[in-house]
Design an enzyme around this catalytic site. Structure first.
Site, PDB file in Angstrom:
ATOM      1  N   SER A   1      -8.658   8.477   0.939  1.00 44.98           N
ATOM      2  CA  SER A   1      -7.944   7.538   1.811  1.00 44.98           C
ATOM      3  C   SER A   1      -7.385   6.320   1.077  1.00 44.98           C
ATOM      4  CB  SER A   1      -8.877   7.046   2.922  1.00 44.98           C
ATOM      5  OG  SER A   1     -10.010   6.395   2.364  1.00 44.98           O
ATOM      6  N   TYR A   2      -7.772   6.087  -0.180  1.00 45.50           N
ATOM      7  CA  TYR A   2      -7.271   4.917  -0.922  1.00 45.50           C
ATOM      8  C   TYR A   2      -5.823   5.150  -1.328  1.00 45.50           C
ATOM      9  CZ  TYR A   2     -12.277   3.852  -1.700  1.00 45.50           C
ATOM     10  OH  TYR A   2     -13.618   3.598  -1.550  1.00 45.50           O
ATOM     11  N   SER A   3      -4.827   4.312  -0.993  1.00 47.86           N
ATOM     12  CA  SER A   3      -4.978   3.112  -0.191  1.00 47.86           C
ATOM     13  C   SER A   3      -4.034   3.186   1.007  1.00 47.86           C
ATOM     14  CB  SER A   3      -4.683   1.894  -1.034  1.00 47.86           C
ATOM     15  OG  SER A   3      -3.455   2.128  -1.761  1.00 47.86           O
TER      16      SER A   3
ATOM     17  N   GLU B   1      -3.140   7.652  -2.970  1.00 50.60           N
ATOM     18  CA  GLU B   1      -2.480   7.009  -4.112  1.00 50.60           C
ATOM     19  C   GLU B   1      -3.429   6.834  -5.296  1.00 50.60           C
ATOM     20  OE1 GLU B   1      -0.018   6.482  -0.654  1.00 50.60           O
ATOM     21  OE2 GLU B   1      -2.145   5.971  -0.957  1.00 50.60           O
TER      22      GLU B   1
END
Length: 315
Positions: free
Chosen positions: A54-56, A66
Site C-alpha cells: 500500500s505504500y504510498s 510505489e
C-alpha cells in the site's frame, strides 16, 4: 566493522539490527534519493528492508505499490537480490483490500511483480481482519510458502487473541507459522505492545520488529514544543511534543545522548532494541545524511540504569 546479524525468531533469516523502512520511497524520497539511501544502508552492512504493497497510496497521484516498485528497480539495478531480506505486507492496497485467501494470493503476485523477484522473504498481514477466520488466512499464507513465493510469514497490527489462535492453528495443522510480529512500539507508545502481546511473542519465540520506532520523527529530537518543522510528519510528532510525557522522554534522551556523544535518535532506538523480543526496530531515512543515527543503534550500549531511566520517563 559492521554489526553482527541477528536471527529473526524461529526462521532461518539473519537480519541487521535496524530494518530500513521503505514507506518514504516514492513519497518523500524520489527514486534517485531512495537508491542513494538503499546503497548507503547496504554499504554499512544493512540487509533488512521493510515495505508494504500500500505504500504510498495516501499520496495524491499515487496508486499504491510505489515503494515496492522503487525497491524492485534498485534490486534489478544492483543485482543484489540474494544479499537482502525483503519484507512486505498485504491487506491495505486499494486494489487488494482484506485478507481473504483469494486476495492474499493475488496481492502477493502483484507484490512479486513490482519487486521484480520470485520470492518474498517475510510476508506480513498488514492489518488483521477479524471477519476473516484465521484458518483461511493461515491456509492462504501456507499455500504461498509451499509454492515458494514466500519464505516466512508474519503479522502486524493484530490482537493477542487472534495471534494466539493463528499460532495454535498452524501448530495443529502443521502449516506455516508466524515467525515475527510488527507492533506499533516506541518510547512514547508502549501500551499497544507491552503486556499480553509482548508476553505472547516471548512465549512463542516471535521476533518483534517495531514500526514507528521513532514516533513519526519525534524521538529524533527535531520536533519540540514551540518549534516549527516543515515536514509531512510534523503533525504526528507534534502531539508528543505537546505532552508532559513527551517532554520527560526528551529530557532523558538529551541527557543520555550527551553522555554518549550520540544522536538522540540512536538512544531512542537503543532503548527499543534493549526490550524483550525486539530484534530490529524499523526506521526510515529520506536522505543519506539521516542514516548514521539509525544504523548506529547496534554500536550504542545503554547501561541498565540508562534503560531504566528512559523506561521510567516514558511510563
Amino acid at each position: 566493522m559492521t554489526a553482527p546479524l541477528r536471527k529473526l525468531g524461529s526462521s532461518d533469516l539473519e537480519v541487521f539490527p535496524l530494518s530500513l523502512g521503505g514507506n518514504v520511497f516514492g513519497w518523500t524520497a524520489d527514486e534517485s534519493q531512495s537508491f542513494a539511501v538503499l546503497d548507503a544502508y547496504t554499504a554499512a552492512g544493512g540487509n533488512f528492508i521493510d515495505t508494504a504493497d500500500s505504500y504510498s497510496a495516501w499520496v495524491e497521484g499515487n496508486a499504491g505499490g510505489e515503494s515496492e516498485t522503487v525497491i524492485g528497480n534498485w534490486l534489478k539495478a544492483r543485482g543484489n537480490r540474494d544479499d537482502v531480506v525483503i519484507a512486505t505486507k498485504v491487506s491495505q492496497h486499494p486494489d487488494f483490500q482484506g485478507l481473504t485467501a483469494a486476495n492474499i494470493k493475488a496481492a502477493a503476485d502483484a507484490s512479486l511483480r513490482r519487486l521484480g523477484t520470485d520470492h518474498i522473504d517475510l510476508y506480513y498481514t498488514h492489518f488483521d481482519k477479524p471477519e476473516v477466520p484465521v484458518e483461511e488466512i493461515i491456509g492462504a499464507l501456507d499455500d504461498l510458502v509451499k509454492a515458494g513465493k514466500v519464505r516466512h510469514i508474519a503479522a502486524s497490527n493484530i490482537s493477542a487473541r487472534r495471534l494466539e489462535a493463528s499460532l495454535a492453528f498452524s501448530d495443529r495443522e502443521g502449516l506455516a507459522r508466524y515467525v515475527a510480529l510488527q507492533p506499533h512500539y516506541n518510547l512514547v507508545s508502549r501500551d499497544t505492545y507491552e503486556g499480553e502481546l509482548q508476553n505472547l511473542a516471548e512465549r512463542e519465540g516471535l521476533a518483534a520488529v517495531p514500526y514507528f520506532a521513532l514516533a513519526s520523527g519525534f524521538l529524533t529530537g527535531k520536533y519540540r514544543a514551540g518549534a516549527t518543522v516543515e515536514s509531512p510528519r510534523a503533525e504526528g510528532a507534534a502531539k508528543h511534543a505537546a505532552s508532559e510525557r513527551g517532554q520527560r522522554v526528551l529530557t532523558a534522551l538529551d541527557d543520555i545522548a550527551a553522555a554518549h556523544e550520540a544522536p538522540v535518535a540512536t538512544v531512542a532506538l537503543s532503548w527499543l532494541a534493549a526490550q524483550p523480543t525486539v530484534t530490529a526496530p524499523i526506521a526510515s531515512a529520506r536522505t543519506v545524511e539521516q542514516l548514521p543515527a539509525l544504523i548506529g543503534v547496534d554500536e550504542l550500549r545503554l547501561t541498565e540504569e540508562e534503560v531504566g531511566r528512559l523506561t521510567e520517563a516514558s511510563a
